[in-house]
Design a protein around this motif. Structure first.
Motif, PDB file in Angstrom:
ATOM      1  N   CYS A   1       2.287  -3.242  -7.328  1.00 46.02           N
ATOM      2  CA  CYS A   1       2.023  -3.212  -5.881  1.00 46.02           C
ATOM      3  C   CYS A   1       0.527  -3.364  -5.609  1.00 46.02           C
ATOM      4  O   CYS A   1       0.128  -4.116  -4.713  1.00 46.02           O
ATOM      5  CB  CYS A   1       2.533  -1.912  -5.266  1.00 46.02           C
ATOM      6  N   ALA A   2      -0.285  -2.669  -6.388  1.00 43.86           N
ATOM      7  CA  ALA A   2      -1.737  -2.772  -6.221  1.00 43.86           C
ATOM      8  C   ALA A   2      -2.222  -4.184  -6.537  1.00 43.86           C
ATOM      9  O   ALA A   2      -3.111  -4.715  -5.861  1.00 43.86           O
ATOM     10  CB  ALA A   2      -2.446  -1.749  -7.107  1.00 43.86           C
TER      11      ALA A   2
ATOM     12  N   ARG B   1      12.366  -0.424  -1.855  1.00 46.43           N
ATOM     13  CA  ARG B   1      13.238  -1.482  -1.322  1.00 46.43           C
ATOM     14  C   ARG B   1      12.561  -2.229  -0.173  1.00 46.43           C
ATOM     15  O   ARG B   1      12.658  -3.452  -0.074  1.00 46.43           O
ATOM     16  CB  ARG B   1      14.564  -0.899  -0.836  1.00 46.43           C
ATOM     17  N   THR B   2      11.873  -1.499   0.687  1.00 43.94           N
ATOM     18  CA  THR B   2      11.143  -2.130   1.793  1.00 43.94           C
ATOM     19  C   THR B   2      10.087  -3.079   1.249  1.00 43.94           C
ATOM     20  O   THR B   2       9.943  -4.210   1.720  1.00 43.94           O
ATOM     21  CB  THR B   2      10.490  -1.053   2.689  1.00 43.94           C
ATOM     22  N   CYS B   3       9.362  -2.632   0.240  1.00 41.45           N
ATOM     23  CA  CYS B   3       8.314  -3.460  -0.371  1.00 41.45           C
ATOM     24  C   CYS B   3       8.931  -4.675  -1.057  1.00 41.45           C
ATOM     25  O   CYS B   3       8.424  -5.792  -0.930  1.00 41.45           O
ATOM     26  CB  CYS B   3       7.497  -2.630  -1.346  1.00 41.45           C
TER      27      CYS B   3
ATOM     28  N   CYS C   1       6.277  -8.331  -8.020  1.00 44.48           N
ATOM     29  CA  CYS C   1       6.323  -7.056  -7.301  1.00 44.48           C
ATOM     30  C   CYS C   1       7.729  -6.803  -6.760  1.00 44.48           C
ATOM     31  O   CYS C   1       8.255  -5.691  -6.888  1.00 44.48           O
ATOM     32  CB  CYS C   1       5.298  -7.057  -6.175  1.00 44.48           C
ATOM     33  N   ALA C   2       8.339  -7.813  -6.191  1.00 40.46           N
ATOM     34  CA  ALA C   2       9.696  -7.655  -5.653  1.00 40.46           C
ATOM     35  C   ALA C   2      10.665  -7.234  -6.757  1.00 40.46           C
ATOM     36  O   ALA C   2      11.487  -6.320  -6.564  1.00 40.46           O
ATOM     37  CB  ALA C   2      10.157  -8.950  -4.997  1.00 40.46           C
TER      38      ALA C   2
ATOM     39  N   GLN D   1       0.837  -1.204   0.000  1.00 44.86           N
ATOM     40  CA  GLN D   1       0.000   0.000   0.000  1.00 44.86           C
ATOM     41  C   GLN D   1       0.871   1.253   0.000  1.00 44.86           C
ATOM     42  O   GLN D   1       0.632   2.193  -0.770  1.00 44.86           O
ATOM     43  CB  GLN D   1      -0.915   0.031   1.237  1.00 44.86           C
ATOM     44  N   GLU D   2       1.890   1.261   0.852  1.00 41.15           N
ATOM     45  CA  GLU D   2       2.748   2.438   0.975  1.00 41.15           C
ATOM     46  C   GLU D   2       3.607   2.648  -0.267  1.00 41.15           C
ATOM     47  O   GLU D   2       3.844   3.787  -0.679  1.00 41.15           O
ATOM     48  CB  GLU D   2       3.611   2.320   2.228  1.00 41.15           C
TER      49      GLU D   2
END
Length: 115
Positions: free
Chosen positions: A45-46, A95-97, A66-67, A9-10
């Motif tokens: 991401c969505a 990077r966090t995602c 996504c990664a 989401q972020e």
């Protein structure tokens, strides 16, 4: 999974909101390739988010994609940031995602029976 959902989401929000900023900056920030990558990252991401929220047994497939896209987007934003705080923040969120989605793939949760 909750952490990965939050990170997707972020990251979606970070990439989507960075697009107008990059267009305003102009130059290489507004290139078709960079804007397209931001769009791709926001969309994947969505998509990953949707698969996880629905508890789809195929969520590891979308998390893997996504990664990969998030890593590419992070590298691109970081490389072109030239100290721009928004671009650096987006790179960090990407990077966090990416790390979170990669962990989801490595868990390889058993598929839910569809019967």
């Amino acid at each position: 999974m909750d952490e990965c959902i939050k990170n997707c989401q972020e990251c979606h929000a970070a990439c989507a909101s960075l697009i107008p900023h990059c267009l305003h900056l102009g130059g290489s920030h507004s290139s078709k390739e960079h804007i397209g990558l931001l769009q791709d990252c926001a969309h994947i991401c969505a998509t990953a988010l949707s698969f996880m929220l629905r508890e789809s047994p195929r969520h590891t497939l979308t998390c893997g994609a996504c990664a990969a896209v998030c890593r590419e987007c992070a590298t691109d934003c970081e490389a072109g940031a030239n100290g721009d705080a928004w671009m650096l923040a987006c790179a960090e969120q990407c990077r966090t995602c990416a790390d979170s989605c990669a962990r989801m793939v490595s868990l390889r949760m058993p598929a839910v029976s569809m019967h």
